[in-house]
Design a protein around this motif. Structure first.
Motif, PDB file in Angstrom:
ATOM      1  N   MET A   1       0.849  -1.199   0.000  1.00 35.10           N
ATOM      2  CA  MET A   1       0.000   0.000   0.000  1.00 35.10           C
ATOM      3  C   MET A   1       0.872   1.231   0.000  1.00 35.10           C
ATOM      4  SD  MET A   1      -2.668   1.227   2.954  1.00 35.10           S
ATOM      5  CE  MET A   1      -1.311   1.273   4.132  1.00 35.10           C
ATOM      6  N   PRO A   2       0.742   2.099  -0.948  1.00 36.67           N
ATOM      7  CA  PRO A   2       1.511   3.331  -0.928  1.00 36.67           C
ATOM      8  C   PRO A   2       1.225   4.095   0.349  1.00 36.67           C
ATOM      9  CG  PRO A   2       0.420   3.018  -3.028  1.00 36.67           C
ATOM     10  CD  PRO A   2      -0.113   1.976  -2.091  1.00 36.67           C
ATOM     11  N   PRO A   3       2.205   4.854   0.883  1.00 36.79           N
ATOM     12  CA  PRO A   3       2.052   5.474   2.195  1.00 36.79           C
ATOM     13  C   PRO A   3       1.261   6.750   2.173  1.00 36.79           C
ATOM     14  CG  PRO A   3       4.190   6.015   1.285  1.00 36.79           C
ATOM     15  CD  PRO A   3       3.515   5.085   0.298  1.00 36.79           C
ATOM     16  N   THR A   4       0.469   6.962   1.142  1.00 35.40           N
ATOM     17  CA  THR A   4      -0.165   8.249   0.974  1.00 35.40           C
ATOM     18  C   THR A   4      -1.635   8.102   0.649  1.00 35.40           C
ATOM     19  OG1 THR A   4       0.422   8.223  -1.339  1.00 35.40           O
ATOM     20  CG2 THR A   4       1.968   9.280   0.140  1.00 35.40           C
ATOM     21  N   ASP A   5      -2.330   9.252   0.605  1.00 36.57           N
ATOM     22  CA  ASP A   5      -3.767   9.244   0.408  1.00 36.57           C
ATOM     23  C   ASP A   5      -4.148   9.943  -0.876  1.00 36.57           C
ATOM     24  OD1 ASP A   5      -4.760  12.298   1.563  1.00 36.57           O
ATOM     25  OD2 ASP A   5      -2.742  11.580   1.904  1.00 36.57           O
ATOM     26  N   ALA A   6      -5.434   9.906  -1.191  1.00 39.71           N
ATOM     27  CA  ALA A   6      -5.945  10.634  -2.338  1.00 39.71           C
ATOM     28  C   ALA A   6      -5.705  12.112  -2.149  1.00 39.71           C
ATOM     29  CB  ALA A   6      -7.441  10.354  -2.503  1.00 39.71           C
ATOM     30  N   GLU A   7      -5.489  12.816  -3.241  1.00 42.19           N
ATOM     31  CA  GLU A   7      -5.087  14.227  -3.187  1.00 42.19           C
ATOM     32  C   GLU A   7      -6.234  15.132  -2.779  1.00 42.19           C
ATOM     33  OE1 GLU A   7      -4.493  18.210  -4.538  1.00 42.19           O
ATOM     34  OE2 GLU A   7      -5.940  16.815  -5.351  1.00 42.19           O
ATOM     35  N   ALA A   8      -5.901  16.225  -2.081  1.00 41.25           N
ATOM     36  CA  ALA A   8      -6.935  17.091  -1.534  1.00 41.25           C
ATOM     37  C   ALA A   8      -7.388  18.169  -2.491  1.00 41.25           C
ATOM     38  CB  ALA A   8      -6.418  17.748  -0.253  1.00 41.25           C
ATOM     39  N   ALA A   9      -6.469  18.716  -3.304  1.00 46.04           N
ATOM     40  CA  ALA A   9      -6.796  19.902  -4.077  1.00 46.04           C
ATOM     41  C   ALA A   9      -7.535  19.559  -5.349  1.00 46.04           C
ATOM     42  CB  ALA A   9      -5.509  20.657  -4.414  1.00 46.04           C
ATOM     43  N   THR A  10      -8.333  20.490  -5.832  1.00 44.93           N
ATOM     44  CA  THR A  10      -9.059  20.324  -7.084  1.00 44.93           C
ATOM     45  C   THR A  10      -8.836  21.548  -7.950  1.00 44.93           C
ATOM     46  OG1 THR A  10     -11.028  21.288  -6.094  1.00 44.93           O
ATOM     47  CG2 THR A  10     -10.832  18.886  -6.046  1.00 44.93           C
ATOM     48  N   ASP A 149      -3.522  -5.643  -1.417  1.00 42.39           N
ATOM     49  CA  ASP A 149      -2.670  -4.647  -0.788  1.00 42.39           C
ATOM     50  C   ASP A 149      -2.683  -4.845   0.732  1.00 42.39           C
ATOM     51  OD1 ASP A 149      -1.404  -1.801  -1.549  1.00 42.39           O
ATOM     52  OD2 ASP A 149      -2.454  -1.596   0.372  1.00 42.39           O
ATOM     53  N   PRO A 150      -1.641  -4.395   1.438  1.00 41.55           N
ATOM     54  CA  PRO A 150      -1.699  -4.437   2.907  1.00 41.55           C
ATOM     55  C   PRO A 150      -2.928  -3.747   3.491  1.00 41.55           C
ATOM     56  CG  PRO A 150       0.542  -4.019   2.196  1.00 41.55           C
ATOM     57  CD  PRO A 150      -0.306  -4.000   0.955  1.00 41.55           C
ATOM     58  N   LEU A 151      -3.534  -2.810   2.737  1.00 40.13           N
ATOM     59  CA  LEU A 151      -4.768  -2.183   3.192  1.00 40.13           C
ATOM     60  C   LEU A 151      -5.831  -3.217   3.539  1.00 40.13           C
ATOM     61  CD1 LEU A 151      -6.616   0.339   3.550  1.00 40.13           C
ATOM     62  CD2 LEU A 151      -7.115   0.168   1.096  1.00 40.13           C
ATOM     63  N   ALA A 152      -5.831  -4.357   2.849  1.00 40.14           N
ATOM     64  CA  ALA A 152      -6.858  -5.379   3.052  1.00 40.14           C
ATOM     65  C   ALA A 152      -6.839  -5.957   4.462  1.00 40.14           C
ATOM     66  CB  ALA A 152      -6.693  -6.496   2.022  1.00 40.14           C
ATOM     67  N   ARG A 153      -5.743  -5.764   5.186  1.00 42.90           N
ATOM     68  CA  ARG A 153      -5.677  -6.238   6.578  1.00 42.90           C
ATOM     69  C   ARG A 153      -6.501  -5.354   7.512  1.00 42.90           C
ATOM     70  NH1 ARG A 153       0.844  -6.128   6.382  1.00 42.90           N
ATOM     71  NH2 ARG A 153       1.179  -7.729   4.768  1.00 42.90           N
ATOM     72  N   HIS A 154      -6.920  -4.192   7.018  1.00 44.66           N
ATOM     73  CA  HIS A 154      -7.529  -3.197   7.892  1.00 44.66           C
ATOM     74  C   HIS A 154      -9.010  -2.954   7.604  1.00 44.66           C
ATOM     75  CE1 HIS A 154      -3.536  -2.070   9.420  1.00 44.66           C
ATOM     76  NE2 HIS A 154      -3.124  -2.265   8.176  1.00 44.66           N
ATOM     77  N   THR A 162     -10.746  -2.264  -5.881  1.00 43.27           N
ATOM     78  CA  THR A 162      -9.727  -1.477  -6.579  1.00 43.27           C
ATOM     79  C   THR A 162      -9.596  -0.113  -5.917  1.00 43.27           C
ATOM     80  OG1 THR A 162     -10.268  -2.594  -8.656  1.00 43.27           O
ATOM     81  CG2 THR A 162      -9.013  -0.546  -8.814  1.00 43.27           C
ATOM     82  N   GLY A 163      -8.358   0.274  -5.618  1.00 45.19           N
ATOM     83  CA  GLY A 163      -8.105   1.530  -4.930  1.00 45.19           C
ATOM     84  C   GLY A 163      -7.559   2.603  -5.845  1.00 45.19           C
ATOM     85  N   ILE A 164      -7.713   3.860  -5.406  1.00 47.22           N
ATOM     86  CA  ILE A 164      -7.259   5.030  -6.157  1.00 47.22           C
ATOM     87  C   ILE A 164      -6.487   5.954  -5.227  1.00 47.22           C
ATOM     88  CG2 ILE A 164      -7.997   7.155  -7.317  1.00 47.22           C
ATOM     89  CD1 ILE A 164     -10.395   5.719  -8.393  1.00 47.22           C
ATOM     90  N   HIS A 165      -5.326   6.424  -5.680  1.00 44.34           N
ATOM     91  CA  HIS A 165      -4.636   7.566  -5.085  1.00 44.34           C
ATOM     92  C   HIS A 165      -4.531   8.642  -6.165  1.00 44.34           C
ATOM     93  CE1 HIS A 165      -2.558   4.394  -2.435  1.00 44.34           C
ATOM     94  NE2 HIS A 165      -3.410   5.044  -1.651  1.00 44.34           N
ATOM     95  N   ALA A 202     -10.903   4.546  -1.730  1.00 44.92           N
ATOM     96  CA  ALA A 202      -9.852   5.524  -1.455  1.00 44.92           C
ATOM     97  C   ALA A 202      -9.696   5.592   0.051  1.00 44.92           C
ATOM     98  CB  ALA A 202     -10.198   6.890  -2.030  1.00 44.92           C
ATOM     99  N   GLU A 203      -8.507   5.976   0.531  1.00 48.69           N
ATOM    100  CA  GLU A 203      -8.273   6.017   1.973  1.00 48.69           C
ATOM    101  C   GLU A 203      -7.463   7.263   2.336  1.00 48.69           C
ATOM    102  OE1 GLU A 203      -4.936   5.235   1.922  1.00 48.69           O
ATOM    103  OE2 GLU A 203      -4.921   4.109   0.059  1.00 48.69           O
ATOM    104  N   PRO A 204      -8.059   8.455   2.156  1.00 49.66           N
ATOM    105  CA  PRO A 204      -7.347   9.684   2.498  1.00 49.66           C
ATOM    106  C   PRO A 204      -7.143   9.824   4.002  1.00 49.66           C
ATOM    107  CG  PRO A 204      -9.631  10.169   2.027  1.00 49.66           C
ATOM    108  CD  PRO A 204      -9.423   8.720   1.672  1.00 49.66           C
ATOM    109  N   ASP A 205      -6.127  10.570   4.350  1.00 51.89           N
ATOM    110  CA  ASP A 205      -5.898  10.935   5.747  1.00 51.89           C
ATOM    111  C   ASP A 205      -7.135  11.669   6.263  1.00 51.89           C
ATOM    112  OD1 ASP A 205      -4.928  12.429   8.104  1.00 51.89           O
ATOM    113  OD2 ASP A 205      -2.941  11.773   7.462  1.00 51.89           O
TER     114      ASP A 205
END
Length: 246
Positions: A1-10, A149-154, A162-165, A202-205
Motif C-alpha cells: 500500500m503506498p504510504p499516501t492518500d488521495a489528493e486534496a486539491a481540485t 494490498d496491505p490495506l486489506a488487513r484493515h 480497486t483503490g485510487i490515489h 480511497a483512503e485519504p488521511d
C-alpha cells in the motif's frame, strides 16, 4: 500500500476535446466513449504501457489500454508512468508543500524514483499513471488492487476491490472542483473496464478534509475510520450498485 492518500486539491483546465468516434453500451448500461486522440498525443504517449517489466501479470485489466473518456471538463486519459519521461515532473509535484504534507515524498528526485520503482518493478498490483486532460499532463494517479494490498488487513476486503490515489499537480488546477470530476470519471472507468470489481476505494488521511469532500462529491460514501501504519484514514467507497444514485 503506498504510504499516501488521495489528493486534496481540485481545479480546472480548459481545452478542446478530441473528436468523438463512437458511442457504445458499457457496463451497467453506462455509455463508453471512444475518442480519437491527436497525432502529437499518440506520438508522445502511445505505443507502450510504460512499465519496466512487460511480463508482469495484468492484475488490473490493462489500465494502459482503457483509453480516453469524455468528462465535463474535457477528454481525460490515464497513461502508465514511464520513468525516463515522467520522473522529473512527478518529483516536482511531490515537492509542492501542499502535496508533501500527505504524500511524504518530498526531497531529491530519487525519493520519488524509489516510490515509482516499487510499483513498476513489482507484481502488477499497483499501476502509477499520469493523468492527461486534453493531452496535458496535470495529475498523478495510482490504481491498485486493494484486495491484494496491505490495506486489506484493515477492512473487510472483497475480491477485486480497486483503490485510487490522486494528486493534482498544478496549483492553478486546484480548488475548483476538478478533483471531484476526475475522481468520478476514473472510478467509473474502473467499474466499466474491470467487470469483476464491485467497489472502488480511497483512503485519504482523516485530516485531509478537502480530499474527503472531493470524494463525497465524486459519489464515494464514507465507510469507516481505519488505523493504517502511517495515518488514520477515512475509508471511502464507490459502489457499483450505487453509481447511478450518488
Amino acid at each position: 500500500m503506498p504510504p499516501t492518500d488521495a489528493e486534496a486539491a481540485t481545479g480546472q483546465a480548459p481545452a478542446t476535446a478530441p473528436p468523438l468516434r463512437t458511442t457504445e453500451a458499457g457496463t451497467d448500461g453506462a455509455d463508453t466513449l471512444e475518442l480519437r486522440l491527436p497525432d502529437d498525443f499518440v506520438a508522445r504517449f502511445g505505443g507502450t504501457t510504460g512499465t519496466r517489466t512487460p511480463a508482469v501479470a495484468d492484475l488490473l485489466d490493462g489500465v494502459g489500454d482503457w483509453g480516453p473518456t469524455l468528462t465535463p471538463v474535457g477528454a481525460f486519459q490515464l497513461v502508465p508512468v514511464r520513468l525516463e519521461r515522467d520522473l522529473p515532473l512527478i518529483s516536482r509535484w511531490m515537492n509542492d508543500p501542499a502535496v508533501a504534507e500527505f504524500w511524504q515524498l518530498a526531497g531529491p528526485q530519487d525519493v520519488t524514483e524509489i516510490h515509482l520503482l516499487a510499483q513498476l518493478d513489482g507484481d502488477g498490483r499497483s499501476v502509477p499513471c499520469i493523468g492527461l486532460l486534453e493531452g496535458t499532463p496535470m495529475s498523478y494517479w495510482e490504481i491498485y488492487r486493494a484486495d491484494l494490498d496491505p490495506l486489506a488487513r484493515h477492512y473487510p476486503a472483497r475480491p477485486h476491490d480497486t483503490g485510487i490515489h490522486l494528486l493534482i499537480g498544478g496549483v492553478a488546477d486546484r480548488g475548483r472542483g476538478l478533483g471531484s470530476t476526475l475522481l468520478r470519471a476514473v472510478a467509473d472507468l474502473v467499474l466499466d473496464r474491470r467487470v469483476p470489481c464491485a467497489r472502488v476505494l480511497a483512503e485519504p488521511d482523516l485530516r485531509n478534509a478537502p480530499s474527503v469532500a472531493a470524494l463525497l462529491s465524486a459519489g464515494f460514501r464514507f465507510a469507516a475510520e481505519v488505523d493504517l501504519p502511517v495515518k488514520r484514514a477515512a475509508l471511502m467507497i464507490r459502489d457499483r450498485s450505487l453509481r447511478d444514485l450518488l
